[in-house]
Each structure stands twice: as C-alpha cells, then as structure tokens.
Design an enzyme around this catalytic site. Structure first.
Site, PDB file in Angstrom:
ATOM      1  N   LYS A 225      79.287  -7.571  -5.171  1.00 29.24           N
ATOM      2  CA  LYS A 225      78.899  -8.458  -4.077  1.00 29.24           C
ATOM      3  C   LYS A 225      78.516  -9.846  -4.595  1.00 29.24           C
ATOM      4  O   LYS A 225      78.851 -10.864  -4.001  1.00 29.24           O
ATOM      5  CB  LYS A 225      77.722  -7.848  -3.318  1.00 29.24           C
ATOM      6  CG  LYS A 225      77.248  -8.665  -2.121  1.00 29.24           C
ATOM      7  CD  LYS A 225      76.058  -8.004  -1.442  1.00 29.24           C
ATOM      8  CE  LYS A 225      75.603  -8.812  -0.226  1.00 29.24           C
ATOM      9  NZ  LYS A 225      74.387  -8.240   0.389  1.00 29.24           N
ATOM     10  N   GLN A 226      77.787  -9.884  -5.687  1.00 23.85           N
ATOM     11  CA  GLN A 226      77.311 -11.150  -6.233  1.00 23.85           C
ATOM     12  C   GLN A 226      77.046 -10.981  -7.724  1.00 23.85           C
ATOM     13  O   GLN A 226      77.025  -9.875  -8.241  1.00 23.85           O
ATOM     14  CB  GLN A 226      76.041 -11.597  -5.535  1.00 23.85           C
ATOM     15  CG  GLN A 226      74.821 -10.740  -5.820  1.00 23.85           C
ATOM     16  CD  GLN A 226      73.636 -11.081  -4.950  1.00 23.85           C
ATOM     17  OE1 GLN A 226      73.531 -10.614  -3.841  1.00 23.85           O
ATOM     18  NE2 GLN A 226      72.740 -11.909  -5.457  1.00 23.85           N
TER      19      GLN A 226
ATOM     20  N   TRP B 285      63.756 -12.982  -2.709  1.00 28.36           N
ATOM     21  CA  TRP B 285      63.739 -13.473  -4.087  1.00 28.36           C
ATOM     22  C   TRP B 285      64.594 -14.721  -4.253  1.00 28.36           C
ATOM     23  O   TRP B 285      64.545 -15.383  -5.286  1.00 28.36           O
ATOM     24  CB  TRP B 285      64.195 -12.379  -5.057  1.00 28.36           C
ATOM     25  CG  TRP B 285      65.670 -12.051  -4.980  1.00 28.36           C
ATOM     26  CD1 TRP B 285      66.321 -11.446  -3.954  1.00 28.36           C
ATOM     27  CD2 TRP B 285      66.666 -12.289  -5.990  1.00 28.36           C
ATOM     28  NE1 TRP B 285      67.655 -11.300  -4.248  1.00 28.36           N
ATOM     29  CE2 TRP B 285      67.896 -11.798  -5.492  1.00 28.36           C
ATOM     30  CE3 TRP B 285      66.629 -12.849  -7.262  1.00 28.36           C
ATOM     31  CZ2 TRP B 285      69.090 -11.860  -6.218  1.00 28.36           C
ATOM     32  CZ3 TRP B 285      67.817 -12.918  -7.991  1.00 28.36           C
ATOM     33  CH2 TRP B 285      69.029 -12.430  -7.470  1.00 28.36           C
ATOM     34  N   ASP B 286      65.366 -15.066  -3.229  1.00 27.15           N
ATOM     35  CA  ASP B 286      66.204 -16.257  -3.268  1.00 27.15           C
ATOM     36  C   ASP B 286      65.386 -17.496  -3.644  1.00 27.15           C
ATOM     37  O   ASP B 286      65.883 -18.394  -4.334  1.00 27.15           O
ATOM     38  CB  ASP B 286      66.825 -16.513  -1.892  1.00 27.15           C
ATOM     39  CG  ASP B 286      67.551 -15.310  -1.315  1.00 27.15           C
ATOM     40  OD1 ASP B 286      67.380 -14.191  -1.844  1.00 27.15           O
ATOM     41  OD2 ASP B 286      68.269 -15.474  -0.311  1.00 27.15           O
TER      42      ASP B 286
ATOM     43  N   GLU C 256      74.467  -5.536  -4.709  1.00 31.49           N
ATOM     44  CA  GLU C 256      74.022  -4.525  -3.756  1.00 31.49           C
ATOM     45  C   GLU C 256      75.138  -3.578  -3.324  1.00 31.49           C
ATOM     46  O   GLU C 256      74.906  -2.695  -2.495  1.00 31.49           O
ATOM     47  CB  GLU C 256      73.407  -5.214  -2.535  1.00 31.49           C
ATOM     48  CG  GLU C 256      72.124  -5.954  -2.880  1.00 31.49           C
ATOM     49  CD  GLU C 256      71.618  -6.818  -1.734  1.00 31.49           C
ATOM     50  OE1 GLU C 256      70.407  -7.095  -1.703  1.00 31.49           O
ATOM     51  OE2 GLU C 256      72.443  -7.235  -0.898  1.00 31.49           O
TER      52      GLU C 256
END
Length: 757
Positions: free
Chosen positions: A591-592, A357-358, A486
C-alpha cells in the site's frame, strides 16, 4: 485523466457545474483557518447530491463501536469529528421561487478558489421564465479573526422587468454526520435569540456514555443589506432572518452575512462563552466589509511570502504545490497546541478527523522549514500532554510504558480495527523520531531534556516489553504487527517496526546522557534497565536476503507470489476498491512505503547500493494506495538519480486530490499527505539534508521545468533557494552568517550574499 478544474497557477477554477462531480468540487474548494472550516458546498438549497460539512477544530464525538467480535483491549469508542451546526446557510428566492442550482436554468457559472487570497467565489446567472438574475458570492473564514465567517453577495437584475429577491439566512442545528452510525444527530439546542435582522444560537453535543467532554458552540449572525428585514417563523432547531427587496432592471445590490463562532474549548463555562460571543459580535459588527476582507487577505499574503514554491515550466505542477500548501495552512498553522493535523482537515468526515502518525512522519519536517520552531514544538507538546492516554493504551494491552494512539483526539486510542489500533505500533517510533528531527534541525535540546525525554523513556519501556527473545536465534523479535504497509496484517518481524524499536531505544539511551541526574531520578531509570535496552539494541533481529541484497519486509514476504503492479489489470485498480481483503492480504502488493520508509528516515545511514537494491525491489510492488506513499518514493528516487520516477511520484503526490488519483477525493482531501509535494521538491529535487549539523543541498531541475524557488527556515536564518538549468543560487535573506553544503562543497553565506554552484 479527467480534470474537473482548470490548470491555473493560483486558482482552482471551473466554469461548469457537473452534478456527477459535485462532491469532488466540494472537497477541492474547501476552506479553513485552523479554527474552523468547511467543504465547498453551496450556502443555498441544493436538491442534488451533496455533502454539507462544517467542522470546528477539536470538536468531536465518541461514536458507538461495539461489535459482535469484540476483543479485550478494543477501544470503547470510535472518535469522530462532528458536523457542526450549519451557520452558513442562506437560501435565495426570485419572486418567491426558491433558487436550486440542481434544477434551475443556470448559465455563466464559475466556481473559483483563489488560493492567493483564501477566498472562494461562486458566480452564476439564474433564469426563471422572463426573470434573469446574476449572483456573485464570496466566502471566507478569516485568517485575521479566527471566529469570523463571512459570505458576501452581489446581485444584478439582468432582466427587463423588476424582480423581487429574497435572502433566507439561518443558523440551523438540524444537521447529520454522513459518516455516523444509526443516523444519529449530535447537536442539542440550548438557547436561541432572534431579532429582526440577526440572531444567535447556543448548541451542545448530546450526552455520551464514555465520560468524554461535551462541546458547546455559540453562534451570532449579523447582516448588512439595504433590503427590508421581515418577520421569520420560529422553529425548534433554527434561527431565521428573512430579507426581501425589489431590483429594477439593471439594478445591483449587495448582501452580507457575518457569523461569529465560539466554542467551549476556549471558555470555562457557558456564561463566559456567551459573554465572549456578545463582545466579539459587537466588535466585528462595527467594521466595514472591505476592512474585514483585507485583513484576511493580508494574512494569506504574509503566509505566501514565506511558503510559496515557484515553478516555471509546468503549470500543473505549480498549481499542485500551491493547492497543497493552501490546504495545509487552512488546516493547521500552529497557533493552538491543543490541535493537530487531521488527515481530512476541514474537508470531510472520513478517518474521523482525528490525529494520526502522519503528523510526526510528514508534517513535522514541513513545519520545521516553513514556520516558527514553536509551531513544531506545539506539535511535540501535543503528544507530551497526552502521555497519560498513551500509558492507558499500553496498559490495555498488558504492556509497560506508553503506546501512542494510531487515531486520537485526546490521547486515548479511538480506532476500532485491531490490525490498525494495536498491531500498527510502528507509530511509536515516529513519535520519537519527531523529537529527534526537531532537535537535529533546530539544534535546540531544551525540549528534549525537559519533556521529550519523558516521551522517549515511556516509548522505550513499551518497546522493551513488546519485544520477545528468541532462544533459537538468540535475538529479539517483534511478532504480530502491521507495518506501514497495511496490506499485510499480523506479520512477524516487520523490518521497519524492528528498526524503529531499536533506533528509539538507542536514541533514548544517548539522550539520557544529556539530562540531569535529577531528571533521571524522576524517570526512575536504573542501570539494569539501560543495560536491558542496550542488549535489545545489540541483538535485534532483522530479516534480510543476501542474494537480493535487500531488507525483507517481514519474515514471510518473499514466500509470496511476487508479481509487479504492472501485471494487475487496469480495471482492477485501485485494488482496495475491487479486491476482497483476503485477496489483498495474500497478494505481494504494498500500500505504501514500508522498508523504504525506514530508509527515508535515515538516508545517510544506508549505502547507495542498499538504497538502490531495496528501491528497485519494492517500488514495482507498490500500488501507492496510501496518500503518504508517493512522497517517500519521490525523495528516494531523486536521491538515486532516478529523475523520471521522482517526477512521476511528485506529480502523484502534488495532484493526488486535484486529479483524484485514488478515486476517493469525494470523501475529502488528503491533508497530511499534502506535505509530501513540498518534501518531494525540497528533500527530493533540491536534496535538502542536515549532515552533522550542516544544512546541505544537492539540487537538480526536472527536465520539463525551467526553474523552481522556495524558502526554508533553519536555525534562525531564512534562506531562499533558486534552482534552474544553469545552477543553484542560495540567498541568506535574514539571520546570521551560515555555512552550508551545496553539491558537497562548503559555501559561506552572509546577509545579501548569494552563491552559485
């Protein structure tokens, strides 16, 4: 932080060969041309630790994945990029003794990736007893002729005696993937041809049990040298040419190897492939090296004219953005709509080389601004052409509509971790958002009305089936998901996932009003279905906390032991390399960007107070162990006038690989997240937005910088933006006059007119 390369505006260069850093050097000096590419490993034999990797766009293999805890709905295979036949191999000898830089006495070593020209140069002097020979080696994969690889040697005898030099050039199919199960090899040699001064091979990926395509490579090597060609031994898996000659003291010579590489992706059958290989090889063999090299350099010159970002005052920042731009364009320049951005590109095997999906989340805005709109449309069509696979993925879960894959080569999900594959369903929202982003930026609704609406409708049907209605709260919910963060799995009501589901349904309903009645009939859209979607839009549940003024990442996030990242001992970072997965899942660490990813997508729909409260709460909990994370935080920090944090996050995303922030660059570069450095400058520092069809900027200059400059394409115009400590100049380089917004003031631009704030 240790840097293994010097800071230089246009070069990734080192004058040391450090065996412990060899894989890092290989990753960072990778080259490619969208069609093929390779790590910066040596052409010649190297007995030390190395990861030799050559990769061809779209060539992959379905590796075995079945495990003891198999669940219904798991993908049948894990797709991964195939390490290609080694066609760059050239072993060197000095008086019959093999050159091995892991063992030999070497001096005056240089490893230099020239980003301006796209040429990788190595130079070193080998001393063997009284013999001393200097080698200078230039390598490129042509930007002008996608099928061409070229390596060129300059050899200089520095000793007092004559020396015999040998070149042993091969096409070698005896290769392995390091990231593969069962020590398998994936190539079978179909045929070879061998002449005294050249040779060819046709090889095919071995059969697989899943009915996925097999791929064929055709490779022809040619050589230019004054040395004598001598007979070479025949082997089952290699074609070999040997050249030997003697150099007198202070004498110099050159040696060149050209390889033409064709794949079955471009030809209907093997005879057509062989014919193309022969034809291309004949054409390329007749051209001078200088002309082939210059054609390649000219392509990079043209790319940099449009894409270069100039930074004055911070050489490390300048090198970082150019390195990322170089690697992005080496991976994907949009010519082939069958291809996409792989997270590692041509630089390594991790993540399987597939599409994530990046692309939609981070790649699309980058290519919208720096390439022809057709490039982004090709990225959108890549997903449209894989709708059948997305329907299959949803059906595997017993759901309606389309679930686009988290990881794929062909539209079928091919990742074997449940929490990633079928919990991280938020990627469906990014597929839809990319259509919106393209349409908003270009103002062209043609794709939306003809193909995009098919994708949007299919995704909306998935969301409408995936939600459930809570009788207790009289709201719609989504349970059992993993958000962008995640480091939490199987959570209920991830705020970002719920946001993207509701937004997609709302956007699809609005888009359906723009299509023809025939198209609506073709999609079998009913009034009842639309009413149900609207009900979900109206009654979607979102966890929030009024006291803190934040959107809650998921239902139970605030029940965690909320301690900032600063409380983690430095020797336990990155936590994904030191903690058990159980420890990570129980921790509050992110994580992000998760909630912040949603705010980033829809910046204008949240108040400054909402953005600040959520940023101040979530950023201190974020470890940024996803390469995608710093860019989002950089843009939001800039929007909130948190300049120091914005610059910190820019430096992290711009030099993520050059400085090996997450201690994982040995596996390959983080290609898709490299868009983040550009986004941090253009959307962050320069504040670029599209407000109600108007392009807007609100720039500032980081204190350590003196000036920065970039170009953007927007609706048929090319703009140049210059920002320094005194103000901003926006120049309309080409295209019709345009009204923009600069620091909240309307500015009318005409050709060759600049405006100063």
């Amino acid at each position: 932080m240790k840097r293994i390369f010097e800071v230089d505006p246009w070069h990734v260069v080192s004058h040391e060969l450090v065996p412990a850093d060899k894989r890092l050097q290989e990753s960072m000096t990778s080259i490619g041309n969208g069609y093929m590419g390779m790590r910066g490993m040596f052409e010649e034999h190297y007995s030390g630790d190395t990861l030799k990797g050559i990769y061809i766009g779209g060539v992959w293999y379905p590796d075995k994945t079945r495990v003891g805890w198999w669940k219904n709905g798991y993908p049948d295979y894990f797709g991964k990029v195939v390490n290609a036949v080694n066609f760059i191999k050239v072993n060197l000898t000095i008086d019959g003794d093999q050159v091995d830089l892991a063992k030999d006495n070497i001096s005056d070593f240089t490893l230099d990736l020239d980003m301006q020209t796209g040429i990788l140069r190595r130079a070193f002097t080998v001393t063997k007893g009284a013999k001393q020979v200097r080698f200078v080696i230039d390598r490129f994969v042509s930007g002008a002729q996608k099928e061409l690889f070229d390596v060129h040697y300059q050899v200089h005898n520095l000793g007092a005696d004559p020396v015999q030099i040998g070149f042993i050039s091969q096409i070698d199919a005896d290769v392995f993937n390091e990231d593969a199960n069962y020590d398998e090899q994936f190539w079978q040699v179909l045929s070879k041809s061998h002449a005294l001064s050249g040779g060819s091979m046709v090889a095919e990926t071995k059969p697989n049990a899943f009915g996925t395509p097999r791929f064929t490579l055709g490779m022809q090597m040619m050589h230019q040298t004054d040395f004598e060609a001598v007979a070479a031994p025949e082997t089952d898996k290699a074609v070999t040419n040997i050249f030997r000659g003697t150099l007198a003291p202070d004498e110099r010579t050159t040696f060149e190897k050209r390889v033409v590489v064709v794949t079955s992706r471009d030809y209907d059958d093997e005879p057509a492939l062989r014919g193309a290989l022969a034809s291309l090889s004949e054409t390329i063999s007749q051209q001078a090296y200088a002309d082939l090299r210059q054609a390649h350099v000219d392509v990079w010159h043209q790319r940099w004219q449009l894409a270069d970002v100039v930074i004055d005052g911070d050489a490390a920042a300048q090198q970082g953005i150019r390195f990322n731009l170089f690697q992005l364009f080496s991976t994907y320049y949009g010519e082939d709509k069958r291809l996409n951005l792989g997270p590692k590109g041509f630089t390594g095997e991790k993540y399987g080389g597939a599409t994530y999906w990046d692309t939609e989340a981070f790649g699309v805005p980058f290519y919208l601004s720096l390439a022809d709109p057709q490039v982004t449309e090709n990225l959108l069509e890549y997903r449209y052409n894989q709708l059948a696979g997305a329907f299959h993925n949803a059906k595997q879960q017993g759901l309606a509509g389309a679930l686009f894959p988290m990881v794929t080569f062909n539209g079928i999900e091919c990742h074997n971790e449940w929490e990633i594959t079928f919990e991280e369903i938020h990627r469906n929202g990014s597929i839809a958002y990319a259509i919106f982003n393209y349409t908003r930026y270009t103002s062209d609704e043609t794709y939306l009305k003809t193909k995009g609406i098919d994708v949007l409708t299919a995704i909306s049907r998935f969301w409408a089936d995936r939600v459930h209605f809570s009788q207790r709260k009289q709201q719609y919910m989504i349970h059992g998901v993993t958000g962008p963060n995640e480091y939490e799995n199987n959570v209920n009501n991830n705020w970002y996932t719920n946001l993207m589901a509701r937004w997609t349904l709302k956007y699809t309903l609005a888009s359906l009003q723009k299509v023809s009645a025939a198209k609506r009939e073709d999609l079998a859209i009913s009034d009842e279905e639309c009413a149900h979607w609207q009900d979900i839009v109206d009654r979607m549940y979102f966890p929030h906390d009024d006291k803190l003024g934040i959107f809650i990442q998921n239902d139970t996030f605030l029940d965690k032991d909320l301690k900032p990242v600063s409380s983690i001992p430095a020797n336990q970072r990155p936590i994904n390399q030191h903690w058990s997965w159980d420890h990570i899942l129980r921790s509050p660490y992110i994580k992000q960007a998760d909630v912040l990813q949603g705010i980033y997508y829809f910046m204008d729909r949240f108040t400054p107070e909402q953005k600040r409260a959520n940023f101040d709460f979530y950023e201190p909990l974020t470890v940024h162990e996803s390469s995608l994370s710093p860019a989002v935080h950089a843009v939001l920090a800039a929007d909130l006038h948190k300049e120091d944090k914005a610059v910190e996050m820019y430096e992290r995303t711009a030099r993520l690989d050059l400085d090996n922030y997450n201690n994982d660059t040995v596996d390959g570069l983080h290609i898709t997240s490299m868009t983040g450095s550009w986004l941090a400058i253009v959307q962050g520092f320069a504040g670029m937005r599209v407000h109600d069809d108007t392009l807007a900027f609100a720039p500032f200059v980081p204190k350590a910088w003196q000036h920065y400059q970039f170009h953007v394409n927007f609706r048929g115009r090319l703009l140049k933006v210059d920002v320094d400590q005194q103000g901003t100049t926006v120049t309309l380089v080409s295209g019709d006059p345009l009204a923009i917004e600069l620091n909240q003031q309307r500015v009318d631009l005409a050709t060759s007119v600049t405006s100063q704030n």
